[in-house]
Design a protein around this motif. Sequence first.
Motif, PDB file in Angstrom:
ATOM      1  N   ALA A  47       0.844  -1.193   0.000  1.00 32.41           N
ATOM      2  CA  ALA A  47       0.000   0.000   0.000  1.00 32.41           C
ATOM      3  C   ALA A  47       0.878   1.241   0.000  1.00 32.41           C
ATOM      4  O   ALA A  47       2.011   1.222   0.496  1.00 32.41           O
ATOM      5  N   LEU A  91      -4.472  -3.230   4.736  1.00 32.28           N
ATOM      6  CA  LEU A  91      -3.568  -2.434   3.904  1.00 32.28           C
ATOM      7  C   LEU A  91      -3.599  -0.952   4.260  1.00 32.28           C
ATOM      8  O   LEU A  91      -2.627  -0.238   3.987  1.00 32.28           O
ATOM      9  N   ALA A  95      -0.201   1.269   4.861  1.00 31.11           N
ATOM     10  CA  ALA A  95       0.091   2.610   4.351  1.00 31.11           C
ATOM     11  C   ALA A  95       0.436   3.580   5.475  1.00 31.11           C
ATOM     12  O   ALA A  95       1.374   4.380   5.364  1.00 31.11           O
ATOM     13  N   SER A 115      -9.722   5.067  -0.597  1.00 32.40           N
ATOM     14  CA  SER A 115      -8.602   4.548  -1.393  1.00 32.40           C
ATOM     15  C   SER A 115      -8.967   4.556  -2.866  1.00 32.40           C
ATOM     16  O   SER A 115     -10.151   4.559  -3.243  1.00 32.40           O
ATOM     17  N   ASP A 118      -6.870  -0.642  -6.759  1.00 31.71           N
ATOM     18  CA  ASP A 118      -5.637  -1.415  -6.639  1.00 31.71           C
ATOM     19  C   ASP A 118      -4.912  -1.434  -7.982  1.00 31.71           C
ATOM     20  O   ASP A 118      -5.530  -1.463  -9.049  1.00 31.71           O
ATOM     21  N   LYS A 129      -2.377  -0.993  -3.035  1.00 32.72           N
ATOM     22  CA  LYS A 129      -3.572  -0.206  -2.733  1.00 32.72           C
ATOM     23  C   LYS A 129      -3.151   1.227  -2.406  1.00 32.72           C
ATOM     24  O   LYS A 129      -2.423   1.452  -1.441  1.00 32.72           O
TER      25      LYS A 129
END
Length: 210
Positions: A47, A91, A95, A115, A118, A129
Amino acid sequence: MILELKKYLEARLAQELPGDNAHQQMMAQPIGQRFKMQYDKPPKKGAVMIALYPDEGKIYFPLMQRPPYQGIHGGQVSLPGGKKEDSDDNLIETAIRETFEEIGVKIPDNQVIGSLSDLNVTASNFIVKPVVSILDRKPEFIKDPREVEHIFKAEVQHLIHPQTLQEKELTVAQEIRLKAPFFDIEEKVVWGATAMILSEFVEILKEHYK
């Protein structure tokens, strides 16, 4: 300004996204002989973070240039982020953790607003992601010298300007020639997976700033 963008993105990221159509616009194309990467293992998960923040009436997010090394992404510009660890519940946590480790910015859960689609990064066998957060003030950056050569900022209005999008020929892995679309940000060449992620972000931003 930042509150308007936050309200828009919270709603827009919950809807259908441009996805692969936007990614393809910034995909580098081989010049001459084509090649296909094959892997024995399924893609790893990772991510990255687009951390938006206000500063002097404008909205920015940090990018970083990695140190030169022999790996496939050595010396390239990227968003803060990396591989999902077993300790990460999801994920988004990946991040957040990677952003703190790489550029010293701690992002609370409640500042994550959604988000993007992907992205399958075939060059390194990752599915990434892109997580989006909005901070209420400019953060203080502390780079990890092992993973970060330089931190610089991208301004949202500059990112969506047509002249920011350019193209050039690149040679990677000492022998592979590519025709690569890129974003010219702070005189840095932002191409590859990062450019593909930002391409989708640009499409969404254009809907807001049209």
